[in-house]
Design a protein around this motif. Structure first.
Motif, short mmCIF file in Angstrom:
data_model
loop_
_atom_site.label_atom_id
_atom_site.label_comp_id
_atom_site.label_asym_id
_atom_site.label_seq_id
_atom_site.Cartn_x
_atom_site.Cartn_y
_atom_site.Cartn_z
N LYS A 296 9.48 17.25 9.56
CA LYS A 296 8.83 17.25 8.24
C LYS A 296 9.41 18.38 7.39
CE LYS A 296 4.28 18.21 7.53
NZ LYS A 296 2.83 17.96 7.57
N PRO A 297 10.02 18.03 6.25
CA PRO A 297 10.55 19.11 5.39
C PRO A 297 9.41 19.88 4.72
CG PRO A 297 10.84 16.96 4.34
CD PRO A 297 10.29 16.70 5.71
N GLU A 298 9.69 21.10 4.31
CA GLU A 298 8.67 21.93 3.67
C GLU A 298 8.55 21.55 2.20
OE1 GLU A 298 9.17 26.08 4.33
OE2 GLU A 298 9.20 25.89 6.52
N LEU A 299 7.77 20.53 1.96
CA LEU A 299 7.53 20.02 0.61
C LEU A 299 6.03 19.88 0.40
CD1 LEU A 299 10.12 17.09 0.55
CD2 LEU A 299 10.38 19.28 -0.61
N VAL A 300 5.57 20.08 -0.83
CA VAL A 300 4.15 19.85 -1.12
C VAL A 300 3.90 18.35 -1.03
CG1 VAL A 300 3.87 21.88 -2.57
CG2 VAL A 300 4.59 19.74 -3.63
N GLU A 301 2.65 18.00 -0.74
CA GLU A 301 2.28 16.61 -0.50
C GLU A 301 2.67 15.69 -1.66
OE1 GLU A 301 -1.91 14.98 -0.74
OE2 GLU A 301 -1.66 15.03 1.43
N ASP A 302 2.49 16.19 -2.90
CA ASP A 302 2.77 15.37 -4.07
C ASP A 302 4.24 15.00 -4.20
OD1 ASP A 302 0.14 15.40 -4.69
OD2 ASP A 302 0.30 16.59 -6.52
N ILE A 303 5.12 15.73 -3.51
CA ILE A 303 6.54 15.39 -3.50
C ILE A 303 6.89 14.62 -2.23
CG2 ILE A 303 8.88 16.34 -3.40
CD1 ILE A 303 7.88 18.66 -5.14
N LEU A 304 6.36 15.07 -1.09
CA LEU A 304 6.70 14.46 0.19
C LEU A 304 6.24 13.01 0.29
CD1 LEU A 304 7.75 14.59 3.09
CD2 LEU A 304 5.56 15.59 3.78
N VAL A 305 4.98 12.73 -0.03
CA VAL A 305 4.43 11.40 0.18
C VAL A 305 5.15 10.32 -0.65
CG1 VAL A 305 2.36 9.96 -0.02
CG2 VAL A 305 2.20 12.23 0.98
N PRO A 306 5.40 10.53 -1.95
CA PRO A 306 6.15 9.50 -2.69
C PRO A 306 7.55 9.27 -2.12
CG PRO A 306 5.11 11.02 -4.22
CD PRO A 306 4.94 11.60 -2.85
N GLN A 307 8.18 10.34 -1.62
CA GLN A 307 9.51 10.17 -1.04
C GLN A 307 9.45 9.41 0.29
OE1 GLN A 307 12.27 13.39 -1.07
NE2 GLN A 307 11.64 14.12 -3.08
N LEU A 308 8.40 9.65 1.05
CA LEU A 308 8.20 8.90 2.29
C LEU A 308 7.97 7.42 1.99
CD1 LEU A 308 5.92 10.81 4.83
CD2 LEU A 308 8.04 9.61 5.33
N ARG A 309 7.15 7.17 0.98
CA ARG A 309 6.85 5.80 0.58
C ARG A 309 8.13 5.08 0.13
NH1 ARG A 309 3.25 6.60 -3.65
NH2 ARG A 309 1.59 6.77 -2.14
N LYS A 310 8.92 5.77 -0.67
CA LYS A 310 10.19 5.21 -1.15
C LYS A 310 11.13 4.93 0.03
CE LYS A 310 14.07 6.22 -4.25
NZ LYS A 310 14.72 7.25 -5.09
N THR A 311 11.18 5.85 0.99
CA THR A 311 12.05 5.70 2.15
C THR A 311 11.64 4.51 3.00
OG1 THR A 311 12.51 8.08 2.19
CG2 THR A 311 12.81 6.87 4.27
N ALA A 312 10.34 4.40 3.30
CA ALA A 312 9.85 3.28 4.11
C ALA A 312 10.12 1.95 3.43
CB ALA A 312 8.35 3.45 4.36
N SER A 313 9.93 1.90 2.12
CA SER A 313 10.18 0.67 1.36
C SER A 313 11.66 0.31 1.38
CB SER A 313 9.68 0.87 -0.07
OG SER A 313 9.96 -0.27 -0.86
N ALA A 314 12.54 1.31 1.21
CA ALA A 314 13.98 1.06 1.19
C ALA A 314 14.47 0.55 2.53
CB ALA A 314 14.72 2.33 0.80
N ILE A 315 14.01 1.16 3.62
CA ILE A 315 14.42 0.74 4.97
C ILE A 315 13.93 -0.68 5.25
CG2 ILE A 315 14.02 1.17 7.43
CD1 ILE A 315 14.08 4.20 6.73
N THR A 316 12.68 -0.95 4.89
CA THR A 316 12.12 -2.29 5.10
C THR A 316 12.91 -3.34 4.32
OG1 THR A 316 9.92 -1.34 5.44
CG2 THR A 316 10.02 -3.68 4.87
N ARG A 317 13.23 -3.00 3.09
CA ARG A 317 14.01 -3.93 2.25
C ARG A 317 15.36 -4.25 2.90
NH1 ARG A 317 13.87 -1.03 -1.95
NH2 ARG A 317 15.91 -0.04 -1.72
N GLU A 318 16.04 -3.22 3.42
CA GLU A 318 17.35 -3.43 4.05
C GLU A 318 17.22 -4.27 5.33
OE1 GLU A 318 20.55 -2.61 3.26
OE2 GLU A 318 19.76 -2.03 1.30
N MET A 319 16.19 -4.00 6.10
CA MET A 319 15.99 -4.76 7.35
C MET A 319 15.72 -6.23 7.04
SD MET A 319 16.36 -2.62 9.91
CE MET A 319 15.53 -3.27 11.36
N ARG A 320 14.89 -6.48 6.04
CA ARG A 320 14.60 -7.88 5.68
C ARG A 320 15.83 -8.58 5.13
NH1 ARG A 320 8.59 -6.53 3.25
NH2 ARG A 320 7.44 -7.18 5.12
N ALA A 321 16.58 -7.86 4.28
CA ALA A 321 17.79 -8.45 3.71
C ALA A 321 18.80 -8.81 4.78
CB ALA A 321 18.42 -7.49 2.69
#
Length: 454
Positions: A296-321
């Protein structure tokens, strides 16, 4: 709703702070305010005690005190932060710097968690210098408007939402803020009317307490619930509320309307699952699980969580594609960060359909056909495009995902997560049994997901 008021009255007695507790909170907050103003003498500041504790809309045991230090508007942001920090740190305590739009301080002073936030003085619907400038105005507005019965109903609404897991404006929750709860009760007059109305909501719902837009075009907000801030007509108080949580609230109100019960406010405590229970639940699904676990990088929640959400969505999109059947996915930030994928199978089909250009783009179609001259099948026209079928080189989901992580940035993951992802552990099925207790709890949360009222 027959019997609702009786339940509300009983629950209110259990969740409301005792008068002595509320008095103690206010006296302590006002004393800290007095000290801050004394330490800032000559700066033209006023310290405002705001929030649910100040408005008597908080829940029993919530000892959070929000103090806003209002500076004249001719000061700079750096100046007000510096002066506020100097003044607050003269008060004994372990003051920790937190970050929102600009830095603020937090400390545990005795029984109370105190936040000291610098801001600029602002007039209603005036120009903002920082987003937090509104808070003292919210305090004045709601203190005047909310009646004692409505304050009770705000507490009940907060408890109802907390129990359902949709209370809180944190980016990790995307739920109902305390301010939104107060405005909703103010608009609908009481909790019973709100529940009756919300059970029939169809997005988008537009609420304008002060009637700013009665004679003009409503502003366009891309949100299921739009509640115009009474002191800033350009702001949607419900902006952070997700579409899912909006509809959860509608569903919750429908359920309460059908069967009024105190169970909507209190749920029995559940014991933490054993590792064996988690393993059994994983196996019983009959699917294939992949978990990316990384530091876990040292980021405040308001930065970390949106980036995690974006990452999970991007990986899922690639796997489905790529042809992997993703059943669902989740992400979390525990002691580590994790992205969990549930797949229909550990392998994708040996043949994949490759989409080509639209038929109208003649030159592109010729080039595509030449590039895929060794295709297993095709080219052929399907709809308005040409396609081919190619043999898949890597069928294993785990190996394919590991390959994706070698160039995580190209996936479109969160900017601060591409480096940690390169060192991510990719675990599958039984290997998930080796994760930490915190991560096992996150797996259980995914496996046992259920909205209790349905």
């Amino acid at each position: 709703m027959k019997g609702a008021e009786k339940i509300f009255a009983e629950v209110a007695l259990e969740i409301s702070p005792m008068p002595a507790e509320a008095k103690r909170e206010k006296e302590f907050a006002l004393e800290i305010c007095r000290i801050l103003e004394k330490n800032l003498k000559g700066e033209g500041v006023e310290c405002a005690f705001v929030g649910s504790a100040a408005r008597d809309t908080g829940l029993k045991g919530d000892n959070d005190l929000d103090l806003f230090v209002q500076f004249p508007r001719d000061k700079s942001e750096d100046y007000i932060v510096k002066k506020t920090f100097e003044a607050a740190r003269k008060i004994p305590g372990e003051w920790v710097t937190h970050y929102a739009e600009h830095p603020y301080l937090q400390a545990q002073l005795g029984a109370f968690k105190v936040e000291v936030i610098p801001c600029f003085r602002m007039a209603a619907n005036g120009e903002l210098k920082s987003a937090v400038d509104r808070s003292p105005l919210h305090m004045a507005y709601l203190q005047e408007k909310l009646t004692p019965p409505q304050r009770r109903d705000v507490r009940l609404l907060k408890k109802l939402l907390k129990t359902a897991g949709i209370y809180g404006a944190e980016i990790s929750i995307e739920g109902f803020s305390g301010l939104l709860c107060e405005y909703l009760i103010l608009n609908y007059r009481n909790l019973e009317t709100l529940i009756e109305s919300a059970a029939k909501w169809k997005a988008p719902v537009f609420v304008d307490l002060e009637g700013f837009y009665i004679d003009s075009t409503q502003p366009e907000f891309d949100a299921p619930l739009v509640l115009i801030d009474a002191i800033d007509k350009k702001r949607n108080v419900a902006a952070v509320l997700s579409e899912t949580n909006f509809h959860k609230f509608v569903s919750l109100c429908q359920a309460f309307r059908r069967r009024q019960s105190r169970d909507f406010f209190f749920r029995p405590a559940t014991k933490a699952p054993s590792r064996n229970e988690v393993a059994k639940k994983l196996k019983a699904r009959g699917t294939h699980f992949l978990l990316l676990s990384f530091g876990k990088p040292e980021l405040v929640e308001d930065i970390l969580v949106p980036q995690l959400r974006k990452t999970a969505s991007a990986i899922t999109r690639e796997m489905r594609a790529a042809g992997f059947g993703v059943v669902d996915y989740a992400y979390y930030a525990a002691n580590n960060c994790g992205v969990l994928l549930e797949l229909a199978s550990s392998q994708r089909p040996s043949v994949e359909l490759v989409q080509g250009p639209p038929v109208r783009e003649e030159a592109a179609c010729v080039n595509f056909s030449k590039a895929h001259s060794a295709a297993l099948r095709g080219p052929f026209v399907k709809g308005d495009r040409i396609f081919v079928e190619e043999r898949v080189t890597e069928r294993s989901a785990k190996k394919f995902l590991s390959g994706l992580l070698k160039d995580a940035r190209a996936l479109g993951v969160g900017a601060n997560l591409s480096a940690p992802l390169k060192g991510a552990a990719v675990l599958e099925d039984a290997e998930l049994n080796s994760v930490s207790d915190d991560e096992a709890a996150e797996l259980w949360k995914y496996l046992s997901a259920r909205d209790y009222w349905l």
